[in-house]
Design a protein around this motif. Structure first.
Motif, short mmCIF file in Angstrom:
data_model
loop_
_atom_site.label_atom_id
_atom_site.label_comp_id
_atom_site.label_asym_id
_atom_site.label_seq_id
_atom_site.Cartn_x
_atom_site.Cartn_y
_atom_site.Cartn_z
N GLN A 1 49.20 -42.14 0.88
CA GLN A 1 49.67 -41.62 -0.40
C GLN A 1 49.80 -42.72 -1.43
OE1 GLN A 1 52.88 -38.72 -0.11
NE2 GLN A 1 52.37 -38.47 2.05
N PRO A 2 49.54 -42.48 -2.72
CA PRO A 2 49.13 -41.18 -3.22
C PRO A 2 47.76 -40.79 -2.66
CG PRO A 2 48.87 -42.82 -4.94
CD PRO A 2 49.54 -43.50 -3.77
N CYS A 3 47.52 -39.49 -2.51
CA CYS A 3 46.23 -39.02 -1.99
C CYS A 3 45.12 -39.50 -2.92
CB CYS A 3 46.21 -37.50 -1.93
SG CYS A 3 47.35 -36.81 -0.74
N GLN A 4 44.08 -40.06 -2.31
CA GLN A 4 42.91 -40.45 -3.08
C GLN A 4 41.93 -39.28 -3.02
OE1 GLN A 4 41.25 -44.24 -2.05
NE2 GLN A 4 42.96 -45.32 -2.98
N LEU A 5 41.68 -38.69 -4.18
CA LEU A 5 40.79 -37.55 -4.28
C LEU A 5 39.44 -38.04 -4.81
CD1 LEU A 5 43.26 -34.98 -5.91
CD2 LEU A 5 42.91 -35.50 -3.48
N HIS A 6 38.41 -37.89 -4.00
CA HIS A 6 37.08 -38.37 -4.36
C HIS A 6 36.35 -37.34 -5.21
CE1 HIS A 6 37.08 -41.96 -1.75
NE2 HIS A 6 37.95 -41.25 -1.06
N LYS A 7 35.77 -37.82 -6.30
CA LYS A 7 35.02 -36.94 -7.20
C LYS A 7 33.91 -36.24 -6.43
CE LYS A 7 34.58 -40.22 -10.60
NZ LYS A 7 34.03 -40.64 -11.90
N GLY A 8 33.76 -34.94 -6.71
CA GLY A 8 32.71 -34.15 -6.07
C GLY A 8 33.11 -33.57 -4.71
N GLN A 9 34.35 -33.81 -4.27
CA GLN A 9 34.80 -33.27 -2.99
C GLN A 9 35.89 -32.24 -3.21
OE1 GLN A 9 35.73 -36.19 -0.01
NE2 GLN A 9 33.92 -37.41 -0.46
N SER A 10 36.21 -31.52 -2.14
CA SER A 10 37.24 -30.50 -2.19
C SER A 10 38.26 -30.79 -1.10
CB SER A 10 36.60 -29.13 -1.97
OG SER A 10 37.51 -28.11 -2.27
N TYR A 11 39.52 -30.47 -1.37
CA TYR A 11 40.61 -30.80 -0.46
C TYR A 11 41.39 -29.53 -0.12
CZ TYR A 11 39.35 -35.51 -1.55
OH TYR A 11 38.63 -36.67 -1.67
N ALA A 12 41.77 -29.42 1.15
CA ALA A 12 42.57 -28.28 1.60
C ALA A 12 44.03 -28.55 1.28
CB ALA A 12 42.39 -28.07 3.10
N VAL A 13 44.67 -27.59 0.62
CA VAL A 13 46.08 -27.69 0.26
C VAL A 13 46.82 -26.58 0.98
CG1 VAL A 13 47.76 -27.56 -1.63
CG2 VAL A 13 45.54 -28.67 -1.99
N ASN A 14 47.92 -26.94 1.67
CA ASN A 14 48.72 -25.95 2.39
C ASN A 14 50.18 -26.18 2.01
OD1 ASN A 14 50.18 -24.41 4.21
ND2 ASN A 14 48.90 -24.96 5.96
N VAL A 15 50.78 -25.18 1.37
CA VAL A 15 52.19 -25.24 0.98
C VAL A 15 52.92 -24.18 1.78
CG1 VAL A 15 53.87 -25.09 -0.89
CG2 VAL A 15 51.57 -26.00 -1.35
N THR A 16 53.85 -24.62 2.63
CA THR A 16 54.68 -23.69 3.38
C THR A 16 55.99 -23.52 2.63
OG1 THR A 16 53.67 -24.48 5.44
CG2 THR A 16 55.72 -23.22 5.64
N PHE A 17 56.35 -22.26 2.36
CA PHE A 17 57.56 -21.99 1.58
C PHE A 17 58.22 -20.72 2.10
CE2 PHE A 17 54.36 -19.40 -0.38
CZ PHE A 17 55.01 -18.30 -0.88
N SER A 18 59.48 -20.58 1.76
CA SER A 18 60.19 -19.33 2.04
C SER A 18 60.49 -18.66 0.71
CB SER A 18 61.47 -19.59 2.83
OG SER A 18 62.35 -20.40 2.10
N SER A 19 60.37 -17.34 0.71
CA SER A 19 60.57 -16.59 -0.52
C SER A 19 62.02 -16.12 -0.63
CB SER A 19 59.63 -15.38 -0.55
OG SER A 19 59.87 -14.62 -1.71
N GLY A 20 62.54 -16.20 -1.83
CA GLY A 20 63.88 -15.70 -2.10
C GLY A 20 63.84 -14.37 -2.83
N THR A 21 62.65 -13.76 -2.88
CA THR A 21 62.50 -12.50 -3.61
C THR A 21 61.36 -11.68 -3.01
OG1 THR A 21 62.31 -11.56 -5.83
CG2 THR A 21 60.85 -13.38 -5.32
N ASP A 22 61.32 -10.42 -3.36
CA ASP A 22 60.18 -9.55 -3.02
C ASP A 22 59.21 -9.58 -4.20
OD1 ASP A 22 61.30 -8.64 -0.57
OD2 ASP A 22 62.47 -7.13 -1.64
#
Length: 151
Positions: free
Chosen positions: A47-68
């Motif tokens: 970190q910080p994540c190095q993002l290479h031009k022309g590539q794609s990165y998988a993002v996963n955000v785990t969260f809990s919801s406080g609403t419907d």
């Protein structure tokens, strides 16, 4: 015996895939109706994540919801010198990004999507601000994390 070998090989491949994912240090920037548990970007070995031009990165955000909520919509900005610049993602519909909608209060979800880095982006350090909004435009999560775009 053959089943055990298949299970062992699958488990090893799974572990190798997770070894490139880095739990990202993030700042909560206003998750008003949710709570972020974890943020992973793959590949991001440091970190910080190095993002290479022309590539794609998988993002996963785990969260809990406080609403419907019946819907969810992602909004992403690159913050450069304090100015938020819209950052295009392939699909802004959270219900088509790993989340089974409708979203229920007190339940955890994994929002999974791709972050493409266009070849025309300049090499620069910036902060990514990522929001996932419910049907009332309130933030299920809002996170900020630093990245560096490289050639």
């Amino acid at each position: 015996m053959e089943f055990r070998v298949v299970v062992c090989v699958f488990s090893l491949l799974l572990l190798l895939g997770f070894s490139q994912a880095e739990q990202v240090k993030f700042i909560d920037c206003g998750s008003s109706v949710g709570h972020v548990i974890e943020v992973d970007i793959n590949p991001c070995p440091s970190q910080p994540c190095q993002l290479h031009k022309g590539q794609s990165y998988a993002v996963n955000v785990t969260f809990s919801s406080g609403t419907d909520s019946q819907t969810s919509k992602a909004v992403v900005h690159g913050v450069i010198a304090g100015v938020p610049v819209p950052f295009a993602i392939p699909n802004d519909d959270g219900c088509k990004s790993g989340i089974q909608c409708p979203i229920h209060k007190q339940k955890s979800y994994s929002y999974v999507t791709q972050l493409p880095v266009k070849a025309e982006y300049p090499p620069i350090r910036l902060v990514v601000e990522w929001e996932l909004r419910d049907e009332s435009s309130k933030d299920l999560f809002c996170i900020k994390f630093p990245v560096q775009i490289v050639s």
